[in-house]
Motif scaffolding. Structure first.
Motif, mmCIF file in Angstrom:
data_model
loop_
_atom_site.group_PDB
_atom_site.id
_atom_site.type_symbol
_atom_site.label_atom_id
_atom_site.label_comp_id
_atom_site.label_asym_id
_atom_site.label_seq_id
_atom_site.Cartn_x
_atom_site.Cartn_y
_atom_site.Cartn_z
ATOM 1 N N THR A 323 0.829 -1.202 0.000
ATOM 2 C CA THR A 323 0.000 0.000 0.000
ATOM 3 C C THR A 323 0.868 1.260 0.000
ATOM 4 O OG1 THR A 323 -1.783 -1.134 1.193
ATOM 5 C CG2 THR A 323 -1.776 1.276 1.266
ATOM 6 N N THR A 325 3.930 1.642 -1.133
ATOM 7 C CA THR A 325 4.699 1.863 -2.363
ATOM 8 C C THR A 325 3.810 2.371 -3.496
ATOM 9 O OG1 THR A 325 4.429 -0.454 -3.031
ATOM 10 C CG2 THR A 325 6.420 0.124 -1.796
ATOM 11 N N GLN A 326 2.511 2.068 -3.426
ATOM 12 C CA GLN A 326 1.536 2.487 -4.446
ATOM 13 C C GLN A 326 1.895 1.905 -5.817
ATOM 14 O OE1 GLN A 326 1.387 6.801 -4.166
ATOM 15 N NE2 GLN A 326 0.039 6.707 -2.394
ATOM 16 N N CYS A 327 0.894 1.802 -6.640
ATOM 17 C CA CYS A 327 1.076 1.209 -7.962
ATOM 18 C C CYS A 327 -0.001 1.751 -8.899
ATOM 19 C CB CYS A 327 1.002 -0.317 -7.871
ATOM 20 S SG CYS A 327 1.106 -1.169 -9.451
ATOM 21 N N ALA A 328 0.428 2.328 -10.007
ATOM 22 C CA ALA A 328 -0.532 2.890 -10.966
ATOM 23 C C ALA A 328 -1.191 1.806 -11.798
ATOM 24 C CB ALA A 328 0.169 3.888 -11.881
ATOM 25 N N THR A 331 -1.196 -5.477 -10.034
ATOM 26 C CA THR A 331 -0.251 -6.230 -9.203
ATOM 27 C C THR A 331 -0.425 -7.722 -9.477
ATOM 28 O OG1 THR A 331 -0.209 -4.557 -7.456
ATOM 29 C CG2 THR A 331 0.491 -6.780 -6.872
ATOM 30 N N GLU A 353 -4.779 -5.866 -2.522
ATOM 31 C CA GLU A 353 -3.520 -5.530 -3.194
ATOM 32 C C GLU A 353 -3.261 -6.307 -4.482
ATOM 33 O OE1 GLU A 353 -1.822 -3.029 -2.243
ATOM 34 O OE2 GLU A 353 -2.868 -2.700 -0.348
#
Length: 432
Positions: A323, A325-328, A331, A353
């Protein structure tokens, strides 16, 4: 059965031989391993720091190792399990034991074992071999990670000058008990009379307090006798010897690492007369400390993360780190676990996630089948409409598929077991 030789090439034969010696992978009890220790005459003349707990042990060992090494000490470190090579378990000054020295240590343990007619498990054998090597090479300090539990773990035959409990949660319940109270009792047995006992667990079970009081251990508790204050890009530690200000954030990633680092510094405060370190040593050690497979980022486009999380508590920490690190993009989870682990509990922690599950069976007799993992995912009842599951024959195939499918703003998270991460690390090493 013939005993293997002493060349580097014979290490694989030794490991196969040790696996065949004892019918049980794990047998709780100290009498057998203590007998062989006495036969070997293993009497360490250096300080020992023992590290136990459910999660966080590897990180604490790595930070202690790096700080003490920065201070100029010859540091022996024994951890388990390994990811790729057995040699990873036994290190001096961060360097793995060479295979010839390991085979020699195995042979010395085997002679003593035969002389006293005592069976040993694989872990007991390797624990004695590690200490034999540390004594022969005259380390200044040994850091010993508890493999399982504490009370009846082979490492517990050696008396520590300081013991650290990182966390207490539900894992290895078939051996340690079904409650945190029972597990805490087992783990707190690494404490020693009148010696410092560091506990980084916030919610300490009563059984830990009872053990500390019973033997009059000097218990230091996180947020009570030691702790930290987080700041922007740095942190402050407070403990038995006062405050240490403006420390660098550990290179090891993850939200729990400041808690782990503060436990390390509390332990070093307690053994300062035996192993003095200064602020420069601490700063360098926190930056140098590294450990594979603990939220290890090996690529950024796409982001590839390796994490050995294999129980719900560790999975909760992994979820927090994902959470943060975030991801556009999406995953991908390259995921597998052992049959005897709480698979449903792990996947529940990561329900928000993961977008794509890539499942495969671990190469182990204890491996969960892919179908069993699928059942556990469905039983967790959290599959969103845009989530999907794919099945593969092995980790290499699952990881290759993830790399083919992932765009540069996606991420691939490999987790569930040391075996799972080890499989992918092997692939990365072979392709580099």
């Amino acid at each position: 059965m013939d005993v293997p030789g002493l060349t580097a090439e014979s290490l694989a034969d030794w490991l196969h031989y040790l696996e065949s010696l004892h019918p049980s992978t794990i047998e709780m009890g100290l009498e057998r391993v203590a007998n062989v220790r006495s036969e070997l005459g293993l009497i360490p003349r250096f300080p020992i720091i023992t590290v136990g707990g459910t999660n966080g042990k590897g990180s604490v060992c790595a930070m202690l190792e790096a700080i003490l090494q920065s201070a100029g000490y010859k540091v022996g470190c024994y951890t388990s399990p390994h990811l790729v090579r057995f040699n990873e378990r036994i290190r001096i000054d961060g360097k793995e034991i060479d295979s010839e020295s390991l085979c020699l240590a195995f042979s010395q343990v085997e002679v003593a074992r035969r002389d006293c007619h005592t069976p040993l498990t694989f872990f007991e054998f390797s624990t004695l071999a590690a200490m034999r090597w540390f004594i022969q090479t005259r380390v200044d300090v040994a850091i010993l990670e508890i493999g399982l539990g504490g009370r009846l773990d082979a490492v517990n035959i050696f008396d520590p000058d300081c013991a650290i409990l990182t966390s207490i949660d539900l894992d290895h319940m078939e051996y340690l008990g079904n409650t945190r109270e029972e597990i805490g009792f087992e783990k707190a047995a690494i404490f020693r009379q009148s010696k410092p006992a560091i506990c980084a667990e916030i919610d300490i079970p009563d059984s830990v307090y009872q053990q500390a009081r019973k033997i009059e251990a000097h218990l230091s508790r996180f947020s009570k006798e030691f702790g930290f204050q987080s700041k922007i890009n740095q942190w402050d530690y407070w403990g038995p010897r006062g405050w240490r200000h403006s420390l660098p954030v550990p290179t090891l990633r993850g939200d729990k690492q400041l808690q782990n680092a503060s436990a390390c510094l509390a332990a070093l405060d307690e053994v300062n007369e035996l192993l003095p370190v200064n602020m420069k040593d601490i700063r360098q050690g926190l930056i140098k400390a590294a450990i594979p497979g603990r939220f290890q980022v090996v690529s950024t486009q796409p982001m590839i993360i390796l994490d050995v999380a294999h129980n719900p508590a560790a999975a909760a920490v992994l979820a927090q780190n994902l959470t943060a690190t975030q991801c556009a993009g999406r995953t991908y989870a390259v995921f597998s676990m052992l049959q005897d682990k709480d698979i449903q509990g792990v996947v529940q922690k990561l329900k928000d996630e993961i977008d794509v599950w890539l499942l495969f069976p671990i190469q182990s007799p204890r491996a969960a089948t892919v179908e069993h993992i699928v059942q556990e995912i469905h039983a967790a009842d959290f599959l969103r409409g845009n989530q999907s599951i794919y099945r593969f024959s092995d980790g290499a195939e699952a990881f290759a598929f993830a790399c083919e499918q992932a765009a540069k703003n996606d991420r691939i998270c490999i987790f569930g077991s040391f075996y799972t991460v080890g499989d992918v690390l092997n692939q990365l090493h072979m392709s580099s």
